[in-house]
Design a protein around this motif. Structure first.
Motif, short mmCIF file in Angstrom:
data_model
loop_
_atom_site.label_atom_id
_atom_site.label_comp_id
_atom_site.label_asym_id
_atom_site.label_seq_id
_atom_site.Cartn_x
_atom_site.Cartn_y
_atom_site.Cartn_z
N LEU A 143 0.85 -1.18 0.00
CA LEU A 143 0.00 0.00 0.00
C LEU A 143 0.89 1.24 0.00
N ALA A 144 0.57 2.18 -0.86
CA ALA A 144 1.43 3.35 -1.02
C ALA A 144 0.68 4.64 -0.71
N GLY A 156 -2.39 9.62 11.29
CA GLY A 156 -2.08 8.20 11.19
C GLY A 156 -3.34 7.34 11.24
N ASP A 157 -4.27 7.68 12.13
CA ASP A 157 -5.51 6.91 12.23
C ASP A 157 -6.33 7.02 10.94
N ALA A 158 -6.35 8.22 10.34
CA ALA A 158 -7.07 8.39 9.08
C ALA A 158 -6.46 7.53 7.98
N LEU A 159 -5.14 7.48 7.93
CA LEU A 159 -4.47 6.65 6.92
C LEU A 159 -4.75 5.17 7.15
N VAL A 160 -4.69 4.75 8.38
CA VAL A 160 -4.96 3.34 8.69
C VAL A 160 -6.37 2.96 8.24
N ALA A 161 -7.34 3.82 8.55
CA ALA A 161 -8.73 3.53 8.19
C ALA A 161 -8.89 3.44 6.67
N LEU A 162 -8.28 4.34 5.94
CA LEU A 162 -8.40 4.32 4.49
C LEU A 162 -7.70 3.11 3.87
N LEU A 163 -6.52 2.83 4.34
CA LEU A 163 -5.76 1.72 3.77
C LEU A 163 -6.43 0.37 4.04
N ALA A 164 -7.25 0.31 5.09
CA ALA A 164 -7.93 -0.94 5.43
C ALA A 164 -9.22 -1.14 4.65
N ASP A 165 -9.67 -0.11 3.92
CA ASP A 165 -10.99 -0.17 3.29
C ASP A 165 -10.89 0.28 1.84
N GLU A 166 -10.65 -0.65 0.94
CA GLU A 166 -10.48 -0.32 -0.48
C GLU A 166 -11.74 0.30 -1.06
#
Length: 376
Positions: free
Chosen positions: A191-192, A327-337
């Motif tokens: 994931l980038a 960081g939390d926003a990035l984690v949430a987005l990267l977990a949900d395509e």
């Protein structure tokens, strides 16, 4: 009727993205109505060739003068004006609070206007610069409310947000995405997240690196952060050392200035603009608009300029300077395509409707006609 002779001024074409934004407007003007010329105080940079290829002459002339000693200011103004006569309109893209340029323009016989490109407004010289302007372009709504809401500035100020070439910046085909990811050594599982911004403190790269460390710790798939943008060598070293201290040296790539930004955006899953809420922050963030036009899910900080572009329907906004929230926003987005895809589609739709470069050019042409008091 002859075309309006229009002079654009900018200190140089090498230090910021404003030169590219100016070029995208100037080259698209209706040449039957407007004859643009560019004046810089210092030549240099590949953009000069693009202006000249577009048939826009490039002059190297001083268009500002030292303001002191005041008793000699009229002489300096007259000397500078002699080399810049013959223009009807003069549109400044100078980012500083200089008030000698409008004096030179008036002495040269041109109607002077400027684009307010950042959120600086901490000296009386800004008021003088604005008072001397025939018209003013504000790049975000916060400028209208903070700087230009009172009389007489409100009557001569217009909000014209930046535009994007929506054909050049567009969602990639599967083949184009695969090629772009291969160019930056990304495999199918990784994931980038990317950031396209000059490496200056106000852009918040330290916060981004801290957020990326949190993201890497909480994301199950391989993760990389791609940072594009030029910076002073000492600044690059500083950020590289921070990445190493955070244990992120092998997950962060500092790419420097990237010539093919559309291709880089095609390689990403999320794009971030972590601007801090201080000093000369965003006017209207073109890098963010380009990412949105490319169909990317974006995360931006809640600062002037960015808040005009990103809302809950087309991206995520977080508190500036808050690495945990980012960081939390990035984690949430990267977990949900699926969520990324929905935001990316909404972002593309927003730019197509509100920020195509053709609309920005149309607004500028109308603005110039209003300054001259003529109809279409």
């Amino acid at each position: 009727m002859r075309p309006v002779r229009l002079l654009y001024t900018i200190p140089n074409l090498t230090t910021a993205g404003s030169g590219r934004a100016l070029y995208e407007i100037a080259r698209r003007l209706d040449r039957r109505a407007f004859a643009p010329t560019l004046c810089v105080e210092r030549r240099g940079g590949p953009l000069e060739d693009l202006f000249e290829e577009a048939g826009i002459p490039v002059l190297e002339r001083p268009f500002t003068v030292p303001p002191r000693p005041l008793r000699e200011l009229p002489i300096r103004v007259a000397r500078a004006a002699r080399a810049l006569r013959g223009f009807d309109l003069w549109h400044s893209f100078h980012y500083l609070d200089d008030y000698t340029e409008p004096l030179v323009a008036r002495r040269a016989g041109a109607r002077w206007m400027f684009t307010k490109k950042n959120m600086s407004w901490n000296r009386r010289s800004w008021w003088l610069r604005a008072a001397l302007a025939r018209r003013i372009v504000a790049q975000n709504r916060d400028m209208l409310e903070r700087f230009f809401a009172g009389w007489p500035l409100v009557a001569k100020t217009e909000w014209i947000p930046r535009g994007v070439d929506i054909e050049r910046f567009a969602p990639p085909t599967p083949e184009a995405r695969a090629e772009a990811r291969a160019a930056v050594d990304l495999d199918d599982e990784t994931l980038a997240v990317g950031c396209v911004a000059h490496l200056v403190p106000v852009k918040g790269h330290e916060v981004l690196l801290q957020a990326a460390a949190r993201t890497a710790a909480l994301t199950t798939r391989p993760f990389r952060l791609l940072v594009a943008g030029r910076g002073a060598p000492e600044r690059v070293t500083e950020l590289q050392e921070l990445a190493e201290g955070l244990g992120m040296a092998d997950r962060v790539a500092f790419l420097g200035a990237v010539a093919e930004v559309p291709q880089l955006l095609h390689a990403l899953d999320v794009c971030v603009l972590p601007t801090l809420d201080r000093g000369r922050m965003e006017g209207c963030p073109v890098a963010l608009l380009e990412a949105m036009a490319s169909g990317l899910a974006v995360v931006a900080t809640d600062v002037p300029g960015s808040r005009d572009v990103v809302d809950d329907t087309n991206g995520l906004r977080v508190t500036p300077g808050d690495a945990q929230a980012l960081g939390d926003a990035l984690v949430a987005l990267l977990a949900d395509e699926a969520h990324r895809a929905r935001l990316g589609a909404a972002a593309r739709d927003h730019v197509e409707r509100q920020h195509p470069i053709a609309l920005e050019v149309e607004r500028h042409e109308a603005f110039y006609r209003q300054a001259l008091g003529v109809s279409r």
